[in-house]
Motif scaffolding. Structure first.
Motif, mmCIF file in Angstrom:
data_model
loop_
_atom_site.group_PDB
_atom_site.id
_atom_site.type_symbol
_atom_site.label_atom_id
_atom_site.label_comp_id
_atom_site.label_asym_id
_atom_site.label_seq_id
_atom_site.Cartn_x
_atom_site.Cartn_y
_atom_site.Cartn_z
ATOM 1 N N UNK A 139 2.621 -6.890 -0.181
ATOM 2 C CA UNK A 139 1.476 -6.981 -1.090
ATOM 3 C C UNK A 139 1.056 -5.585 -1.557
ATOM 4 N N UNK A 140 1.060 -4.628 -0.609
ATOM 5 C CA UNK A 140 0.684 -3.252 -0.971
ATOM 6 C C UNK A 140 1.678 -2.659 -1.964
ATOM 7 N N UNK A 141 2.985 -2.940 -1.742
ATOM 8 C CA UNK A 141 4.009 -2.404 -2.662
ATOM 9 C C UNK A 141 3.797 -2.972 -4.070
ATOM 10 N N UNK A 142 3.637 -4.303 -4.163
ATOM 11 C CA UNK A 142 3.431 -4.935 -5.483
ATOM 12 C C UNK A 142 2.128 -4.435 -6.107
ATOM 13 N N UNK A 143 1.108 -4.289 -5.262
ATOM 14 C CA UNK A 143 -0.192 -3.835 -5.754
ATOM 15 C C UNK A 143 -0.105 -2.461 -6.407
ATOM 16 N N UNK A 144 0.776 -1.601 -5.843
ATOM 17 C CA UNK A 144 0.870 -0.222 -6.335
ATOM 18 C C UNK A 144 1.899 -0.055 -7.460
ATOM 19 N N UNK A 145 2.511 -1.163 -7.906
ATOM 20 C CA UNK A 145 3.466 -1.046 -9.011
ATOM 21 C C UNK A 145 2.772 -0.756 -10.337
ATOM 22 N N UNK A 146 1.462 -1.065 -10.398
ATOM 23 C CA UNK A 146 0.690 -0.672 -11.566
ATOM 24 C C UNK A 146 0.484 -1.744 -12.614
ATOM 25 N N UNK A 164 2.337 6.874 8.121
ATOM 26 C CA UNK A 164 1.153 6.227 7.549
ATOM 27 C C UNK A 164 0.219 7.274 6.949
ATOM 28 N N UNK A 165 0.081 8.429 7.623
ATOM 29 C CA UNK A 165 -0.763 9.500 7.074
ATOM 30 C C UNK A 165 -0.171 10.012 5.761
ATOM 31 N N UNK A 166 1.167 10.184 5.735
ATOM 32 C CA UNK A 166 1.828 10.632 4.501
ATOM 33 C C UNK A 166 1.661 9.582 3.399
ATOM 34 N N UNK A 167 1.813 8.304 3.773
ATOM 35 C CA UNK A 167 1.644 7.216 2.800
ATOM 36 C C UNK A 167 0.244 7.197 2.218
ATOM 37 N N UNK A 168 -0.766 7.335 3.072
ATOM 38 C CA UNK A 168 -2.151 7.340 2.594
ATOM 39 C C UNK A 168 -2.400 8.543 1.686
ATOM 40 N N UNK A 169 -1.771 9.679 2.006
ATOM 41 C CA UNK A 169 -1.944 10.896 1.199
ATOM 42 C C UNK A 169 -1.289 10.730 -0.179
ATOM 43 N N UNK A 170 -0.068 10.167 -0.193
ATOM 44 C CA UNK A 170 0.695 10.155 -1.435
ATOM 45 C C UNK A 170 0.470 8.901 -2.278
ATOM 46 N N UNK A 171 0.206 7.761 -1.632
ATOM 47 C CA UNK A 171 0.086 6.507 -2.382
ATOM 48 C C UNK A 171 -1.367 6.054 -2.489
ATOM 49 N N UNK A 172 -2.129 6.287 -1.441
ATOM 50 C CA UNK A 172 -3.526 5.861 -1.455
ATOM 51 C C UNK A 172 -3.883 5.150 -0.166
ATOM 52 N N UNK A 173 -5.180 5.170 0.155
ATOM 53 C CA UNK A 173 -5.661 4.505 1.367
ATOM 54 C C UNK A 173 -6.242 3.154 0.969
ATOM 55 N N UNK A 174 -5.908 2.058 1.632
ATOM 56 C CA UNK A 174 -5.003 1.938 2.771
ATOM 57 C C UNK A 174 -3.582 1.492 2.400
ATOM 58 N N UNK A 175 -3.294 1.314 1.096
ATOM 59 C CA UNK A 175 -1.992 0.733 0.713
ATOM 60 C C UNK A 175 -0.820 1.538 1.279
ATOM 61 N N UNK A 176 -0.937 2.876 1.228
ATOM 62 C CA UNK A 176 0.145 3.726 1.723
ATOM 63 C C UNK A 176 0.459 3.465 3.182
ATOM 64 N N UNK A 191 3.421 -11.511 9.205
ATOM 65 C CA UNK A 191 2.119 -11.116 8.653
ATOM 66 C C UNK A 191 2.112 -9.635 8.257
ATOM 67 N N UNK A 192 2.771 -8.791 9.077
ATOM 68 C CA UNK A 192 2.820 -7.350 8.780
ATOM 69 C C UNK A 192 3.607 -7.102 7.492
ATOM 70 N N UNK A 193 4.740 -7.810 7.355
ATOM 71 C CA UNK A 193 5.547 -7.663 6.134
ATOM 72 C C UNK A 193 4.778 -8.158 4.913
ATOM 73 N N UNK A 194 3.988 -9.241 5.086
ATOM 74 C CA UNK A 194 3.195 -9.758 3.962
ATOM 75 C C UNK A 194 2.211 -8.695 3.473
ATOM 76 N N UNK A 195 1.570 -8.000 4.417
ATOM 77 C CA UNK A 195 0.636 -6.927 4.029
ATOM 78 C C UNK A 195 1.393 -5.818 3.287
ATOM 79 N N UNK A 196 2.552 -5.421 3.845
ATOM 80 C CA UNK A 196 3.320 -4.325 3.249
ATOM 81 C C UNK A 196 3.832 -4.671 1.863
#
Lengths: 98, 167
Positions: free
Chosen positions: A51-58, B72-84, A44-49
């Motif tokens: 998803x966040x990576x793909x989400x931030x690809x733009x 996680x703090x660096x990620x939130x700062x550089x990528x965005x909250x909460x994705x980072x 579940x943790x990897x799924x969140x991570x």
């Protein structure tokens, strides 16, 4: 961008497929010393991570597309946890105490 | 919010976040790798506490909740909250597995501080303040006086039932 519903879909699909693939729901106790790969941790943790990576690809995803992407990420994460994770990141080999 | 006040609050929150999660996940109980064992026993030789020494050795040898909190703090700062924060949790998990650690402390620390950063953003504490605050928090444990900080960590471990059985 994938919104919070997308994250929930990714987690749900990873958990459901993980259970179908017979991953345990939780590692055996004591959990803090267990190396077992389970549905809650780390799938579940990897799924969140992921998803966040793909989400931030733009990519600009419209309407249902982001939910479809989240579903695919969840499915791939469950397959990754079951078949690939232990091969690329195996538990350490215990040394014999002499 | 005033920057200095924000950094102080962020440092206190980060300190409790990583110390409580690392202790709960059993860092003072035993050294995960040989390096942590050597560090723990060296700190004990210099008048410190063995469980606190194992705690300090373990956070040096693998990315536990301290690294999770900082990344996680660096990620939130550089990528965005909460994705980072979520991305940091995933990367910390991979780092943990590479460092002979199951990864519970690091990922839990990264996810909890992400939730805390989202919550405290409403009172004006930014991820940048958390980066500085976490650096100050880790300096109080690892950078000033090992014997004193290991005794404090040992007492916290005793209170939480995670004191080492090794001698």
């Amino acid at each position: 961008m994938i919104n919070y519903i997308g994250y929930i879909i990714a987690i749900a699909s990873a958990v459901i497929l993980g259970l179908i693939l017979r991953l345990p729901l939780l590692p055996e106790k004591p959990i803090r010393q267990s190396w077992t790969i389970s549905v809650i941790f780390p799938t579940a943790v990897l799924a969140i991570g992921f998803t966040a990576i793909i989400s931030k690809l733009g990519y600009h995803l419209i309407g249902y597309q982001e939910y479809l992407v989240a579903l695919v990420i969840g499915v791939l994460t469950a397959i990754f946890s079951k078949f690939i994770l232990e091969r690329i990141l195996p538990p350490p080999v215990q040394e014999e105490v002499s | 919010m005033n920057e200095i006040i924000g950094i102080i609050i962020a440092a206190i929150i980060s300190w409790f976040n990583f110390v409580l999660i690392d202790t709960w996940m059993g860092l003072p109980e035993m050294p995960g790798v040989k390096g942590a064992d050597v560090l723990g026993r060296d700190i004990k030789k210099r008048g410190g506490d063995l469980a606190g020494g194992f705690f300090q050795g373990n956070i040096v040898c693998s990315p536990d909740a301290s690294a999770g909190t900082l990344l996680a703090a660096i990620g939130c700062y550089s990528i965005g909250t909460p994705e980072g924060g979520f991305i940091a949790a995933t990367l910390v998990y991979i780092g943990n597995r590479l460092c002979a650690d199951p990864g519970y402390a690091g990922t839990t620390g990264a996810l909890t501080i992400t939730v805390i950063i989202v919550a405290t953003s409403f009172i004006g504490i930014t991820p940048a303040m958390f980066i500085v605050g976490m650096l100050l928090a880790i300096v109080t444990i690892q950078g000033i006086y090992h014997s004193g900080s290991s005794k404090l960590l040992g007492k916290i471990a005793q209170r939480m039932g995670r004191y080492t059985k090794l001698t």
